[in-house]
Design an enzyme around this catalytic site. Sequence first.
Site, PDB file in Angstrom:
ATOM      1  N   ILE A  66       0.904  -1.155   0.000  1.00  0.00           N
ATOM      2  CA  ILE A  66       0.000   0.000   0.000  1.00  0.00           C
ATOM      3  C   ILE A  66       0.939   1.199   0.000  1.00  0.00           C
ATOM      4  CG2 ILE A  66      -0.112   0.040   2.560  1.00  0.00           C
ATOM      5  CD1 ILE A  66      -2.973   1.040   2.387  1.00  0.00           C
ATOM      6  N   SER A  67       0.671   2.207  -0.838  1.00  0.00           N
ATOM      7  CA  SER A  67       1.581   3.357  -0.917  1.00  0.00           C
ATOM      8  C   SER A  67       1.586   4.126   0.405  1.00  0.00           C
ATOM      9  CB  SER A  67       1.168   4.304  -2.040  1.00  0.00           C
ATOM     10  OG  SER A  67       1.215   3.665  -3.295  1.00  0.00           O
ATOM     11  N   GLN A  68       2.689   4.813   0.641  1.00  0.00           N
ATOM     12  CA  GLN A  68       2.814   5.700   1.806  1.00  0.00           C
ATOM     13  C   GLN A  68       1.742   6.798   1.703  1.00  0.00           C
ATOM     14  OE1 GLN A  68       6.786   7.260   1.834  1.00  0.00           O
ATOM     15  NE2 GLN A  68       6.292   8.794   3.374  1.00  0.00           N
TER      16      GLN A  68
END
Length: 218
Positions: A66-68
Amino acid sequence: MRVFEDTYRHKGLRKKLVDLLRSKGITDEKVLTAINNIPRHFFLDSAFDEIAYEDKAFPIGEGQTISQPYTVAYQTQLLQIKPFDKVLEIGTGSIYQSSVLAEMGANVCTIERQKKLYDKTKQFIFKSKYPNIKFFYGDGYEGLPTYAPFDKVIITAGAPFIPPKLIQQLKPGGKMVIPVDEGHHQRMLRITKNADGSTYEEAFENFSFVPMLTGKNG
Ligand code: SAH
């Protein structure tokens, strides 16, 4: 079965995350409100419950992340989302980025190449909350010709080059936000398509993404 709960503690941690994003330079209040409204811990395995509001990428299986939150906020802000924008996202992953776009009123088509991650979207917890997200299993390099053209295109994996078919599927006046490889990192680019079909490019900060791969995996 897992019970999803958005406690006061989660809400408090989320507010702190929003403050952090603001201090890092995110100014679009609509983006910050969407992040404040969405329980990010619902998009992660329960093992991450306590740390879901750290400004970090986390594993979601199949070697993907999951992206930052900063990255999600940054890309979304560059897209300049308006309600009812038709948005194509490449790299569904955890569906968190899609949800931020949907929460802002966009109509989202999102493509995932990992069959196992795509299959998880069938149990998406916010299916009824976000009927404005459509899920596709496929190769993002191809885009979605039958749904094109799009107002906005967002690529959430590190691209080796700007995929020409995705430029074709952008409306005149449309914008694409894409992290493009520069060796050990990716440079965030925003490409705007002019009325005559030509494009212009703006370059922003460097980021670190999982790679945009070719073909489907399943
Ligand atoms: N937007 C996601 C980020 C996921 S990481 C989120 O909010 O969680 C990037 C995702 O892109 C991975 O799930 C990976 O499988 C997917 N991906 C990589 N190359 C792709 C391609 N060519 N087409 C579609 N998805 C791709």
